[in-house]
Design a protein around this motif. Structure first.
Motif, PDB file in Angstrom:
ATOM      1  N   ALA A  41      32.434 -90.132 -15.843  1.00 53.12           N
ATOM      2  CA  ALA A  41      31.190 -90.838 -16.155  1.00 53.12           C
ATOM      3  C   ALA A  41      30.060 -90.367 -15.243  1.00 53.12           C
ATOM      4  N   LEU A  42      30.357 -90.204 -13.967  1.00 58.03           N
ATOM      5  CA  LEU A  42      29.340 -89.728 -13.032  1.00 58.03           C
ATOM      6  C   LEU A  42      28.883 -88.323 -13.404  1.00 58.03           C
ATOM      7  N   ASP A  43      29.818 -87.444 -13.738  1.00 59.46           N
ATOM      8  CA  ASP A  43      29.464 -86.080 -14.148  1.00 59.46           C
ATOM      9  C   ASP A  43      28.517 -86.106 -15.346  1.00 59.46           C
ATOM     10  N   GLU A  44      28.861 -86.938 -16.324  1.00 53.02           N
ATOM     11  CA  GLU A  44      28.045 -87.011 -17.530  1.00 53.02           C
ATOM     12  C   GLU A  44      26.685 -87.633 -17.228  1.00 53.02           C
ATOM     13  N   GLY A  45      26.671 -88.633 -16.353  1.00 59.13           N
ATOM     14  CA  GLY A  45      25.405 -89.257 -15.992  1.00 59.13           C
ATOM     15  C   GLY A  45      24.466 -88.297 -15.286  1.00 59.13           C
ATOM     16  N   LEU A  46      25.004 -87.521 -14.356  1.00 59.60           N
ATOM     17  CA  LEU A  46      24.175 -86.543 -13.630  1.00 59.60           C
ATOM     18  C   LEU A  46      23.630 -85.483 -14.580  1.00 59.60           C
ATOM     19  N   SER A  47      24.489 -84.993 -15.465  1.00 58.85           N
ATOM     20  CA  SER A  47      24.061 -83.963 -16.403  1.00 58.85           C
ATOM     21  C   SER A  47      22.955 -84.488 -17.320  1.00 58.85           C
ATOM     22  N   TYR A  48      23.150 -85.690 -17.854  1.00 57.09           N
ATOM     23  CA  TYR A  48      22.165 -86.256 -18.769  1.00 57.09           C
ATOM     24  C   TYR A  48      20.851 -86.566 -18.052  1.00 57.09           C
ATOM     25  N   ALA A  49      20.949 -87.075 -16.820  1.00 60.15           N
ATOM     26  CA  ALA A  49      19.741 -87.429 -16.069  1.00 60.15           C
ATOM     27  C   ALA A  49      18.884 -86.204 -15.753  1.00 60.15           C
ATOM     28  N   LYS A  50      19.511 -85.052 -15.661  1.00 54.57           N
ATOM     29  CA  LYS A  50      18.771 -83.823 -15.358  1.00 54.57           C
ATOM     30  C   LYS A  50      18.181 -83.186 -16.610  1.00 54.57           C
ATOM     31  N   GLU A  51      18.784 -83.469 -17.760  1.00 53.94           N
ATOM     32  CA  GLU A  51      18.347 -82.829 -18.998  1.00 53.94           C
ATOM     33  C   GLU A  51      17.390 -83.694 -19.817  1.00 53.94           C
ATOM     34  N   ARG A  52      17.631 -84.984 -19.869  1.00 53.65           N
ATOM     35  CA  ARG A  52      16.849 -85.900 -20.696  1.00 53.65           C
ATOM     36  C   ARG A  52      15.475 -86.145 -20.075  1.00 53.65           C
ATOM     37  N   LYS A  53      14.440 -85.952 -20.867  1.00 54.83           N
ATOM     38  CA  LYS A  53      13.078 -86.125 -20.357  1.00 54.83           C
ATOM     39  C   LYS A  53      12.381 -87.302 -21.028  1.00 54.83           C
ATOM     40  N   GLN A  54      11.648 -88.045 -20.226  1.00 56.98           N
ATOM     41  CA  GLN A  54      10.766 -89.110 -20.700  1.00 56.98           C
ATOM     42  C   GLN A  54       9.523 -89.086 -19.813  1.00 56.98           C
ATOM     43  N   PHE A  55       8.395 -89.389 -20.413  1.00 56.52           N
ATOM     44  CA  PHE A  55       7.125 -89.370 -19.689  1.00 56.52           C
ATOM     45  C   PHE A  55       6.892 -88.020 -19.011  1.00 56.52           C
ATOM     46  N   GLY A  56       7.388 -86.970 -19.677  1.00 60.17           N
ATOM     47  CA  GLY A  56       7.100 -85.615 -19.220  1.00 60.17           C
ATOM     48  C   GLY A  56       7.978 -85.082 -18.108  1.00 60.17           C
ATOM     49  N   LYS A  57       9.029 -85.817 -17.714  1.00 65.01           N
ATOM     50  CA  LYS A  57       9.898 -85.298 -16.656  1.00 65.01           C
ATOM     51  C   LYS A  57      11.307 -85.865 -16.804  1.00 65.01           C
ATOM     52  N   PRO A  58      12.297 -85.204 -16.179  1.00 61.91           N
ATOM     53  CA  PRO A  58      13.685 -85.667 -16.305  1.00 61.91           C
ATOM     54  C   PRO A  58      13.839 -87.098 -15.801  1.00 61.91           C
ATOM     55  N   ILE A  59      14.665 -87.896 -16.495  1.00 59.40           N
ATOM     56  CA  ILE A  59      14.820 -89.292 -16.103  1.00 59.40           C
ATOM     57  C   ILE A  59      15.506 -89.425 -14.738  1.00 59.40           C
ATOM     58  N   GLY A  60      16.169 -88.358 -14.301  1.00 58.02           N
ATOM     59  CA  GLY A  60      16.785 -88.382 -12.984  1.00 58.02           C
ATOM     60  C   GLY A  60      15.785 -88.369 -11.846  1.00 58.02           C
ATOM     61  N   THR A  61      14.506 -88.144 -12.155  1.00 57.62           N
ATOM     62  CA  THR A  61      13.483 -88.190 -11.104  1.00 57.62           C
ATOM     63  C   THR A  61      12.976 -89.610 -10.881  1.00 57.62           C
ATOM     64  N   PHE A  62      13.381 -90.545 -11.766  1.00 59.59           N
ATOM     65  CA  PHE A  62      12.959 -91.930 -11.604  1.00 59.59           C
ATOM     66  C   PHE A  62      13.884 -92.632 -10.611  1.00 59.59           C
ATOM     67  N   GLN A  63      13.303 -93.332  -9.679  1.00 62.29           N
ATOM     68  CA  GLN A  63      14.089 -93.911  -8.593  1.00 62.29           C
ATOM     69  C   GLN A  63      15.161 -94.871  -9.080  1.00 62.29           C
ATOM     70  N   VAL A  64      14.854 -95.661 -10.110  1.00 65.18           N
ATOM     71  CA  VAL A  64      15.831 -96.634 -10.582  1.00 65.18           C
ATOM     72  C   VAL A  64      17.096 -95.943 -11.078  1.00 65.18           C
TER      73      VAL A  64
END
Length: 398
Positions: A274-297
């Motif tokens: 689950a962690l592997d998939e979460g990290l991969s998705y957070a780096k690839e999925r973009k919202q508001f013009g940037k990867p969602i993994g850049t959001f602190q929450v």
């Protein structure tokens, strides 16, 4: 996380712990990863191996691992196993879950292996352990409609008859009974009139024998894994008895702690997946013009998961190393802690990553969707986590 033996008391808080794998253990993990990547590394391969996700176990993959000497590391090499220990089994179980390798019947076979290693005759060990090491499947039947957490309340009967035993009763939630070569039945000797923990036996039956019916139970996993097993005057020969008649409870309890460790290792692998998939998705999925993994929450969610996964790993391998140092000890508190923490970590990790995916978490094209059901049921298998907490509390003197 080493299985290196030492003279320290595993229960002593001052003992020195080596948190590294040996060279052999590292090489074993690398070989597993390479094999899983080659044989089941893509979603297309896994779909083929599971007949379109309708089964959880691929005999093809299991036998490939057996032929390569990668299966059953804790089974003696004289039976085709690896001749290693429980630490190596934890490596295998963690990796098969993390890599989504569809050999889901192996963990239960491993539970049967443990009982056979301790109490089986030479002939039984050659038959059962050799089968598991080669990629075959064994099942064990404990639970009944009125005996789940209270296993000792089971009522499946075993009557001693000329040349063997006659079994009658119903078992439920029996994993892999429909694909097993044998089912190890926990039953009650009809000649016993003692307490409910007395008079229990462990007897193998042939799933295809006269009087046996195995009916599948539909589950939210979408594939067949668990079953009812009905027995109506089923004959089992004398040599189908494992250990001693009437000693079943002691034999059963001697293996439950390792069973909990097995389930914990599977939970660890799922949490890491689950962690592997979460990290991969957070780096690839973009919202508001940037990867969602850049959001602190989202960062904090993933950091919390990573921390819990690492704690689970330390606990699982620490207890496994303790078992390897003293195979006769039961470690009821530690094994229950490992099962509780790892399976609940997996549940939290899957839930967090499911939410991170948003609406895409419902789409089966994303692996996280298939993990949700399994992460929930893992806290029930092998004794519910509430029962595990009762065990821990009792050992603590509460």
């Amino acid at each position: 996380m080493s299985a290196r033996r030492g003279d320290h008391d595993p229960g002593s808080p001052s003992m020195a712990i080596d948190f590294t794998f040996t060279d052999e253990q590292q090489a074993y993990r690398d070989a597993l990863r390479e094999t899983f990547k080659r044989e089941a590394g893509t979603s297309e391969q896994r779909e083929t191996l599971t007949a379109g996700h309708t089964t959880h176990h691929s005999f093809e993959l299991s036998k490939t691992l057996g032929a390569a000497g990668l299966l059953a590391p804790s089974i003696g090499d004289e039976f085709g196993g690896g001749g290693a220990g429980i630490v190596e089994e934890m490596i295998l179980l963690e990796e098969l879950m993390r890599r989504q390798a569809p050999i889901g019947a192996y963990p239960v076979s491993l539970i049967v292996a443990g009982a056979t290693q301790k109490f089986g005759t030479q002939e039984q060990q050659e038959l059962v352990l050799g089968n598991i090491a080669a990629g075959g499947v064994e099942a064990i039947a404990m639970s009944e409609p009125e005996a789940g957490s209270d296993v000792a309340a089971l009522s499946t009967s075993a009557e001693k008859v000329d040349g063997g035993w006659k079994l009658n009763g119903v078992k439920v939630w029996i994993s892999n009974a429909h694909i097993a070569d044998r089912i190890l039945i926990v039953c009650r000797d009809t000649s016993s009139d003692g307490a409910k923990h007395e008079g229990l036996c462990m007897i193998w039956i042939d799933p295809k024998a006269d009087g046996v019916r195995v009916d599948g139970i539909e589950t939210i996993n979408g594939h067949r894994e668990v079953n009812y097993v009905y027995m109506d005057d089923v004959f089992a020969p004398d040599d189908a008895l494992l250990g001693q008649a009437g000693n079943g409870w002691i034999q059963l309890m001697s293996g439950l702690n390792v069973e909990r460790l097995i389930i914990g290792a599977l939970g660890l692998g799922q949490a890491q997946l689950a962690l592997d998939e979460g990290l991969s998705y957070a780096k690839e999925r973009k919202q508001f013009g940037k990867p969602i993994g850049t959001f602190q929450v989202q960062q904090h969610r993933l950091v919390d998961i990573a921390t819990e996964v690492e704690l689970a790993r330390l606990l699982i391998y620490k207890v496994a190393a303790d078992v390897d140092r003293d195979p006769t000890a039961l470690f009821p508190k530690e094994a229950s802690m490992a099962k509780v923490w790892a399976t609940e970590t997996a549940e939290r990790a899957v839930n967090a990553v499911f939410k991170l995916h948003g609406g895409y978490g419902y789409a089966t094209e994303y692996p996280i969707a298939r993990q949700v059901a399994h992460s929930m049921v893992a806290t029930t298998f092998g004794g519910t986590n509430d029962i595990q907490r009762n065990i821990i509390a009792k050992v603590m003197g509460l």
